[in-house]
Design a protein around this motif. Sequence first.
Motif, PDB file in Angstrom:
ATOM      1  N   LYS A   1      43.523  36.851  39.571  1.00  0.00           N
ATOM      2  CA  LYS A   1      42.839  38.078  39.142  1.00  0.00           C
ATOM      3  C   LYS A   1      43.822  39.212  38.883  1.00  0.00           C
ATOM      4  O   LYS A   1      43.489  40.172  38.198  1.00  0.00           O
ATOM      5  N   ASN A   2      45.043  39.109  39.437  1.00  0.00           N
ATOM      6  CA  ASN A   2      45.998  40.184  39.191  1.00  0.00           C
ATOM      7  C   ASN A   2      46.524  40.171  37.763  1.00  0.00           C
ATOM      8  O   ASN A   2      47.263  41.061  37.364  1.00  0.00           O
ATOM      9  N   LYS A   3      46.147  39.175  36.978  1.00  0.00           N
ATOM     10  CA  LYS A   3      46.561  39.124  35.573  1.00  0.00           C
ATOM     11  C   LYS A   3      45.521  39.752  34.657  1.00  0.00           C
ATOM     12  O   LYS A   3      45.648  39.711  33.443  1.00  0.00           O
ATOM     13  N   LEU A   4      44.450  40.317  35.227  1.00  0.00           N
ATOM     14  CA  LEU A   4      43.285  40.700  34.431  1.00  0.00           C
ATOM     15  C   LEU A   4      43.285  42.131  33.930  1.00  0.00           C
ATOM     16  O   LEU A   4      42.470  42.482  33.075  1.00  0.00           O
ATOM     17  N   ASP A   5      44.166  42.969  34.443  1.00  0.00           N
ATOM     18  CA  ASP A   5      44.105  44.393  34.085  1.00  0.00           C
ATOM     19  C   ASP A   5      44.156  44.605  32.572  1.00  0.00           C
ATOM     20  O   ASP A   5      43.334  45.325  32.008  1.00  0.00           O
ATOM     21  N   ASP A   6      45.129  43.993  31.927  1.00  0.00           N
ATOM     22  CA  ASP A   6      45.311  44.188  30.482  1.00  0.00           C
ATOM     23  C   ASP A   6      44.123  43.656  29.692  1.00  0.00           C
ATOM     24  O   ASP A   6      43.632  44.322  28.775  1.00  0.00           O
ATOM     25  N   ILE A   7      43.670  42.459  30.040  1.00  0.00           N
ATOM     26  CA  ILE A   7      42.600  41.838  29.261  1.00  0.00           C
ATOM     27  C   ILE A   7      41.260  42.548  29.497  1.00  0.00           C
ATOM     28  O   ILE A   7      40.435  42.675  28.589  1.00  0.00           O
ATOM     29  N   GLU A   8      41.051  43.039  30.722  1.00  0.00           N
ATOM     30  CA  GLU A   8      39.825  43.799  30.988  1.00  0.00           C
ATOM     31  C   GLU A   8      39.838  45.126  30.247  1.00  0.00           C
ATOM     32  O   GLU A   8      38.809  45.569  29.718  1.00  0.00           O
ATOM     33  N   ALA A   9      40.997  45.759  30.178  1.00  0.00           N
ATOM     34  CA  ALA A   9      41.123  47.013  29.418  1.00  0.00           C
ATOM     35  C   ALA A   9      40.890  46.753  27.933  1.00  0.00           C
ATOM     36  O   ALA A   9      40.230  47.545  27.243  1.00  0.00           O
ATOM     37  N   TYR A  10      41.422  45.621  27.457  1.00  0.00           N
ATOM     38  CA  TYR A  10      41.213  45.250  26.049  1.00  0.00           C
ATOM     39  C   TYR A  10      39.722  45.057  25.756  1.00  0.00           C
ATOM     40  O   TYR A  10      39.203  45.567  24.753  1.00  0.00           O
ATOM     41  N   ALA A  11      39.039  44.319  26.623  1.00  0.00           N
ATOM     42  CA  ALA A  11      37.613  44.065  26.424  1.00  0.00           C
ATOM     43  C   ALA A  11      36.829  45.372  26.406  1.00  0.00           C
ATOM     44  O   ALA A  11      35.952  45.572  25.564  1.00  0.00           O
ATOM     45  N   LYS A  12      37.162  46.279  27.322  1.00  0.00           N
ATOM     46  CA  LYS A  12      36.449  47.555  27.398  1.00  0.00           C
ATOM     47  C   LYS A  12      36.664  48.379  26.137  1.00  0.00           C
ATOM     48  O   LYS A  12      35.713  48.941  25.572  1.00  0.00           O
ATOM     49  N   SER A  13      37.910  48.452  25.673  1.00  0.00           N
ATOM     50  CA  SER A  13      38.201  49.274  24.493  1.00  0.00           C
ATOM     51  C   SER A  13      37.596  48.693  23.222  1.00  0.00           C
ATOM     52  O   SER A  13      37.379  49.410  22.246  1.00  0.00           O
ATOM     53  N   ASN A  14      37.302  47.394  23.234  1.00  0.00           N
ATOM     54  CA  ASN A  14      36.724  46.745  22.060  1.00  0.00           C
ATOM     55  C   ASN A  14      35.217  46.497  22.205  1.00  0.00           C
ATOM     56  O   ASN A  14      34.620  45.796  21.382  1.00  0.00           O
ATOM     57  N   GLY A  15      34.625  47.073  23.266  1.00  0.00           N
ATOM     58  CA  GLY A  15      33.181  46.912  23.472  1.00  0.00           C
ATOM     59  C   GLY A  15      32.769  45.458  23.632  1.00  0.00           C
ATOM     60  O   GLY A  15      31.706  45.037  23.184  1.00  0.00           O
ATOM     61  N   MET A  16      33.637  44.679  24.289  1.00  0.00           N
ATOM     62  CA  MET A  16      33.427  43.234  24.403  1.00  0.00           C
ATOM     63  C   MET A  16      33.132  42.862  25.858  1.00  0.00           C
ATOM     64  O   MET A  16      33.772  43.359  26.778  1.00  0.00           O
ATOM     65  N   ASN A  17      32.176  41.981  26.054  1.00  0.00           N
ATOM     66  CA  ASN A  17      31.854  41.510  27.399  1.00  0.00           C
ATOM     67  C   ASN A  17      32.911  40.501  27.854  1.00  0.00           C
ATOM     68  O   ASN A  17      33.410  39.713  27.049  1.00  0.00           O
ATOM     69  N   ILE A  18      33.267  40.559  29.139  1.00  0.00           N
ATOM     70  CA  ILE A  18      34.197  39.573  29.694  1.00  0.00           C
ATOM     71  C   ILE A  18      33.578  38.985  30.955  1.00  0.00           C
ATOM     72  O   ILE A  18      33.042  39.717  31.797  1.00  0.00           O
ATOM     73  N   ILE A  19      33.616  37.655  31.066  1.00  0.00           N
ATOM     74  CA  ILE A  19      33.056  36.948  32.222  1.00  0.00           C
ATOM     75  C   ILE A  19      34.193  36.253  32.959  1.00  0.00           C
ATOM     76  O   ILE A  19      34.991  35.533  32.346  1.00  0.00           O
ATOM     77  N   LEU A  20      34.277  36.491  34.273  1.00  0.00           N
ATOM     78  CA  LEU A  20      35.311  35.849  35.086  1.00  0.00           C
ATOM     79  C   LEU A  20      34.760  34.555  35.662  1.00  0.00           C
ATOM     80  O   LEU A  20      33.676  34.544  36.246  1.00  0.00           O
ATOM     81  N   ALA A  21      35.502  33.476  35.499  1.00  0.00           N
ATOM     82  CA  ALA A  21      35.010  32.176  35.964  1.00  0.00           C
ATOM     83  C   ALA A  21      36.174  31.298  36.396  1.00  0.00           C
ATOM     84  O   ALA A  21      37.250  31.339  35.790  1.00  0.00           O
ATOM     85  N   ILE A  22      35.949  30.535  37.446  1.00  0.00           N
ATOM     86  CA  ILE A  22      36.879  29.447  37.803  1.00  0.00           C
ATOM     87  C   ILE A  22      36.247  28.191  37.216  1.00  0.00           C
ATOM     88  O   ILE A  22      35.378  27.568  37.833  1.00  0.00           O
ATOM     89  N   ILE A  23      36.642  27.852  36.018  1.00  0.00           N
ATOM     90  CA  ILE A  23      35.942  26.804  35.272  1.00  0.00           C
ATOM     91  C   ILE A  23      36.009  25.460  35.982  1.00  0.00           C
ATOM     92  O   ILE A  23      35.059  24.679  35.947  1.00  0.00           O
ATOM     93  N   LYS A  24      37.122  25.219  36.670  1.00  0.00           N
ATOM     94  CA  LYS A  24      37.251  23.964  37.440  1.00  0.00           C
ATOM     95  C   LYS A  24      36.130  23.862  38.474  1.00  0.00           C
ATOM     96  O   LYS A  24      35.515  22.806  38.644  1.00  0.00           O
TER      97      LYS A  24
END
Length: 361
Positions: free
Chosen positions: A214-237
Motif C-alpha cells: 500500500k505504500n506504493k499507492l500515493d502517486d496512483i491514488e493522486a492520479y485517480a483523484k485528479s482524473n476523476g477516476m475510481n480506484i479499487i484496492l484488491a489482493i487479487i490472489k
Amino acid sequence: MGFKCGILGLPNVGKSTLFNAITKSSIPAENFPFCTIEPNLGIVNVPDKRLDSINNIVNSEKVVPTTMSFVDIAGLVKGASRGEGLGNAFLSNIREMNALLHVVRCFDDENVVHVDGAINPLKDVETINLELIFADLDVLEKREQKLEKLIRSGDGDAKKHKAIIQSLKKLMENGSLPKLDNFDLEEIKFIETMNLLSTKPMVLVANLSDDDSKNKLDDIEAYAKSNGMNIILAIIKVEHELATLEEEEQAEYLELLGMDEPVLNKIILAGYKLLNLETFFTSGPKESRAWTIRKNSLAPQAAGVIHTDFERGFIKAEVISYEDFIVCEGESGAKRDGKLRLEGKDYLVMDGDVIHFKFNV
C-alpha cells in the motif's frame, strides 16, 4: 444486451487471475508475457443483496440475478500502437469493449517478472494510457483528412467535426486521457462514432500483495483523484482463493480477513456501473429476477428487456421502489400503504424499482 467490460493492463499484473476469480473459470494465468493471446469472455452474475432481500419476502421458487460480460484481454506493452508485443490485435480487442477495468501491479514478487523490470504503478498506468492515446491520434488524423475533403465541398457539419477533433488532439497532447466534460451532447455523439480507446470509461484496480504494497499507492491514488477516476484496492490472489471456496468456507475466510464481502463484488459492480447500467426487479411466486437496463430507460424499454412483445404492447407499469417494497413487506403491503404507483410510457425507470408490467399481445 451485448455490453462488455474489458480487463486490461501490462503483462503479469493479475488480469487473468482476476478474470478467473470473477468467472470462477480456469483459463491460463502463467508467469510469462502474452500467455493470454485470444481474449477470453465470461458471463458473470452481478451480486445484488437487494434481490435476496426481495426473495426473503416473496419466497419465489427460483431466483435469477442479472449478468454482464467480462473479457480478459492480453497484456498491452509499450509500443503496442506501433505493433510491439502483439500490438494492434490487442488494441482492436480493446476497441470492442464498452468499458475498461485497468489492473495495475502494486505487489512485489521476485518470482513474477515485470515486463519493464521494476514495479512502478503510476508509470504503468501512464504507459497503457499513452498507447491508447497514440492509437486514437492515428484514428483522429485519418478522420480529419476525410473531413478536409468535405469542408472543401462546403459541408458545414464537417467544419464543426474538424474543430472537435482538434480539441481532442489538444487534450491528448500532454499524455492524459481526454475528459469530455466540456463537450455538449451533440459533440459527444460525434466523438462516439469514432469509438476511441482513450475515452472509454475506466476503473483502476490496484493489485496489492498482503504485506506493505500500500505504500506504493500515493502517486496512483493522486492520479485517480485528479482524473476523476475510481480506484479499487484488491489482493487479487486472495480474491481468487475466496472465489474457489464453498459459501460456508468463504464466510469463515472473510471473517478471518475482517471483510464483509469479497472485494470482487465491488469490482463487478464497478464494471456494471461503468457501463451506465441499472437494475430493476420482477418478483412473484415462481420467480424473483433482476433485469439490466441502460440508465434513463423508459418503462416500455424496460418491458422490452423481458420480451419484445411487452414493449410493443405496453399499457402501464405497476411500480414499487425497492425501499418501499422492503418496508411494506411486499406488494400487498405496498398497495395497502399507497406505495404502489401506476406509471405510463413516459416513466423513467429508477434503479431498484420492483415492476409488474401490463401489456397487450
